[in-house]
Design an enzyme around this catalytic site. Structure first.
Site, PDB file in Angstrom:
ATOM      1  N   CYS A  42      -3.550  -7.505  -5.342  1.00  0.00           N
ATOM      2  CA  CYS A  42      -2.954  -6.323  -4.739  1.00  0.00           C
ATOM      3  C   CYS A  42      -2.173  -5.505  -5.752  1.00  0.00           C
ATOM      4  CB  CYS A  42      -2.049  -6.724  -3.576  1.00  0.00           C
ATOM      5  SG  CYS A  42      -1.242  -5.321  -2.787  1.00  0.00           S
ATOM      6  N   CYS A  47      -4.468  -2.964  -4.012  1.00  0.00           N
ATOM      7  CA  CYS A  47      -3.780  -1.968  -3.188  1.00  0.00           C
ATOM      8  C   CYS A  47      -2.908  -0.991  -3.969  1.00  0.00           C
ATOM      9  CB  CYS A  47      -2.882  -2.667  -2.162  1.00  0.00           C
ATOM     10  SG  CYS A  47      -3.471  -4.233  -1.531  1.00  0.00           S
ATOM     11  N   LYS A  50      -4.766   1.260  -6.623  1.00  0.00           N
ATOM     12  CA  LYS A  50      -5.692   2.091  -5.849  1.00  0.00           C
ATOM     13  C   LYS A  50      -4.944   3.233  -5.184  1.00  0.00           C
ATOM     14  CE  LYS A  50      -6.090   1.027  -1.782  1.00  0.00           C
ATOM     15  NZ  LYS A  50      -6.248   0.133  -0.598  1.00  0.00           N
ATOM     16  N   ALA A 114      -4.746 -23.526 -13.364  1.00  0.00           N
ATOM     17  CA  ALA A 114      -4.418 -24.797 -12.704  1.00  0.00           C
ATOM     18  C   ALA A 114      -5.681 -25.438 -12.147  1.00  0.00           C
ATOM     19  CB  ALA A 114      -3.415 -24.563 -11.581  1.00  0.00           C
ATOM     20  N   GLY A 174     -20.002  -0.414   1.862  1.00  0.00           N
ATOM     21  CA  GLY A 174     -19.618   0.304   3.068  1.00  0.00           C
ATOM     22  C   GLY A 174     -18.288  -0.120   3.650  1.00  0.00           C
ATOM     23  N   TYR A 176     -13.803  -0.973   2.962  1.00  0.00           N
ATOM     24  CA  TYR A 176     -12.593  -0.298   2.495  1.00  0.00           C
ATOM     25  C   TYR A 176     -12.756   0.193   1.051  1.00  0.00           C
ATOM     26  CZ  TYR A 176      -9.547  -2.477   6.140  1.00  0.00           C
ATOM     27  OH  TYR A 176      -8.935  -2.872   7.294  1.00  0.00           O
ATOM     28  N   GLU A 180     -12.869   4.057  -0.284  1.00  0.00           N
ATOM     29  CA  GLU A 180     -11.677   4.528  -0.999  1.00  0.00           C
ATOM     30  C   GLU A 180     -12.019   4.988  -2.413  1.00  0.00           C
ATOM     31  OE1 GLU A 180      -8.260   1.873   1.279  1.00  0.00           O
ATOM     32  OE2 GLU A 180      -9.298   1.013  -0.445  1.00  0.00           O
ATOM     33  N   HIS A 436       8.220  17.891  16.972  1.00  0.00           N
ATOM     34  CA  HIS A 436       7.438  19.121  16.837  1.00  0.00           C
ATOM     35  C   HIS A 436       7.951  19.968  15.668  1.00  0.00           C
ATOM     36  CE1 HIS A 436       4.865  22.359  18.243  1.00  0.00           C
ATOM     37  NE2 HIS A 436       5.903  23.184  18.101  1.00  0.00           N
ATOM     38  N   GLU A 441       2.789  14.008  16.924  1.00  0.00           N
ATOM     39  CA  GLU A 441       3.137  14.248  18.325  1.00  0.00           C
ATOM     40  C   GLU A 441       1.892  14.295  19.219  1.00  0.00           C
ATOM     41  OE1 GLU A 441       4.653  18.145  19.466  1.00  0.00           O
ATOM     42  OE2 GLU A 441       3.858  18.997  17.602  1.00  0.00           O
TER      43      GLU A 441
END
Length: 452
Positions: A42, A47, A50, A114, A174, A176, A180, A436, A441
């Site tokens: 990540c 993540c 990216k 490890a 196809g 995530y 992206e 608003h 909203e």
């Protein structure tokens, strides 16, 4: 037996670090071994970088839209090396933060690969350690299919370190990552094609979301090729690549980027020295307490193949630490109603059941849906449209799912995820006063069902 540690964690990604830190905070003797990245996929090749690249890609649209608000800009120039250098500097900073989090928590950090020697022993760089409990949190790794020329393709691991932005990119997949990165390359100026072997990408998402995103990406000029797959890749004399498709067509490109799934990272882990079993997909088999078939060994995160999202791994890490060392605070991980976002351009945010899932589970549903041009774009030539959708149980009035395609979808859906977790009904949505003028909203002003 007197063990060196109460918990030995293999892998310093999100789940492993969370388990290690909190276990140490609960008074356990803890060690963590990491051979590649402090912070895991990540932070280093997932993540975080990216999202930084997505931000960078969006500026091209921001510059175009600025003129509608009275701004006159000179010619915009983009430098991929600058973006990557700045990204690398930020990731290096985060690596240091993860190191400090572990060390300051009293965790022993061992940098090296490890390997399990037996159910209670691990070897790292020639050093043997024993532990009452061992936690495997080694995550996943991109996989490229075994086709002729596969060595010419790249995955997300390499994409973050390309020296230059390719002029033409062919993204295969196809999910995530494919969607992206296709948006990233397209937004930064590459001629981008997205190739997927099925009829429509993002399987498992609400069909309205999938179709809406397909249409928006097409409007932006992305070349979408469905029901297509690559048979082989060849390098041409000028250095470009030629992708031969299974239907016989040929596509020329400068980069073939594969995002066709990730496998559990179990290479040379020594599982054969234990009783740990794998499931039919090749992931480590665990029970509800994250215990493997070897009593002293646990596993979590992407390596168990449940819900492969960073926040889920964090929750699993916390659950393991609490159960082992502070059982009075233990709470099982709740996998229902997990919100998620796809940082395509435009973004997707979703939580709860899709319309298709709700109907398959026997719910009688009411569907509320809105499509509109965001206010920010009304002074521009941009014709992008936002989608918002609610799936409501007709009998209980409970909101089963919220789905959005549009700017800041992830930020908006996070708040709605709390409402769904609390069991909010459509009446509660209706009685909530909106902020608003905002896009958000719209979720509390949807009044007329469009389907049932």
């Amino acid at each position: 037996m007197d063990y060196d540690f109460d918990l030995f964690v293999i892998g310093a990604g999100s789940g492993g670090v969370r388990a290690a830190r909190f276990a140490a905070g609960f008074g356990a003797r803890v060690a963590v071994a990491e051979s590649r990245y402090l912070g895991g996929t990540c932070v280093n090749v997932g993540c975080v970088p990216k999202k930084l690249l997505v931000y960078g890609a969006h500026f091209s649209e921001d510059f175009e839209q600025a003129s509608g608000f009275g701004w006159s800009l000179g010619e915009a120039n983009f430098s991929w090396p600058t973006l990557i250098a700045n990204k690398n500097r930020e990731i290096h900073r985060l690596n240091g933060i993860y190191r400090n989090l572990l060390v300051n928590s009293g965790v022993t950090l061992l940098e090296g690969h490890a390997r399990l020697l037996d159910p209670h022993s691990v070897e790292v760089a020639g050093q043997r350690c024993t532990a009452r409990n061992i936690l495997i949190a080694t995550g996943g790794w991109p996989q490229i299919p075994d086709i002729p020329g596969r060595e010419l393709a790249i995955s997300s691991n390499e994409a973050f370190f390309l020296e230059q932005l390719p002029k033409r990119v062919l993204v295969v997949g196809g999910g995530y990552i494919a969607v992206e990165f296709a948006s990233i390359f397209q937004g930064l100026g590459a001629r981008t094609s997205l190739l997927y072997r099925r009829e429509l990408f993002l399987r498992g998402f609400d069909d309205a979301v999938r179709v809406h995103l397909r249409d928006e990406l097409s409007k932006k000029g992305m070349d979408l090729q469905f029901n297509a797959d690559i048979a082989r890749i060849d390098k041409q004399p000028d250095g470009s690549l030629l992708a031969t498709l299974k239907d016989g067509r040929h596509l020329e490109t400068d980069c073939v980027f594969y995002a066709t799934g990730r496998r559990p990272m179990l290479d040379n882990l020594g599982l054969e020295n234990t009783g740990v079993e794998l499931d039919e997909r090749g992931f480590i088999k665990v029970n509800d307490l994250f215990q493997t078939s070897e009593p002293s060994i646990l596993a979590l995160g992407d390596v168990i193949g449940r819900v492969q999202l960073t926040p889920v791994a964090l929750a699993e890490g916390m659950a393991v630490a609490r159960r082992l060392f502070k059982p009075e605070e233990y709470r099982p991980v709740d996998y229902d109603g997990i919100p998620t976002a796809v940082f395509s351009l435009p973004n997707i945010g979703t939580v709860g059941l899709t319309e298709q899932q709700a109907r398959a589970r026997g719910h009688k549903v009411r569907i509320f849906e809105s499509r509109f041009r965001p206010m920010k774009l009304t002074l521009t030539e941009n014709q992008e449209r936002t989608l918002m959708k609610l799936v409501v149980d007709a009998e209980s009035d409970r909101v089963l799912g919220c789905h959005m395609v549009g700017p800041e979808a992830g930020e908006i859906i996070q708040g709605l995820a709390v409402a769904l977790k609390a069991g909010a009904t459509k009446r509660i949505f209706d009685e909530t006063i909106g902020v608003h003028p905002t896009a958000a909203e719209e979720f509390v002003t949807l009044r007329t069902p469009v389907g049932a």
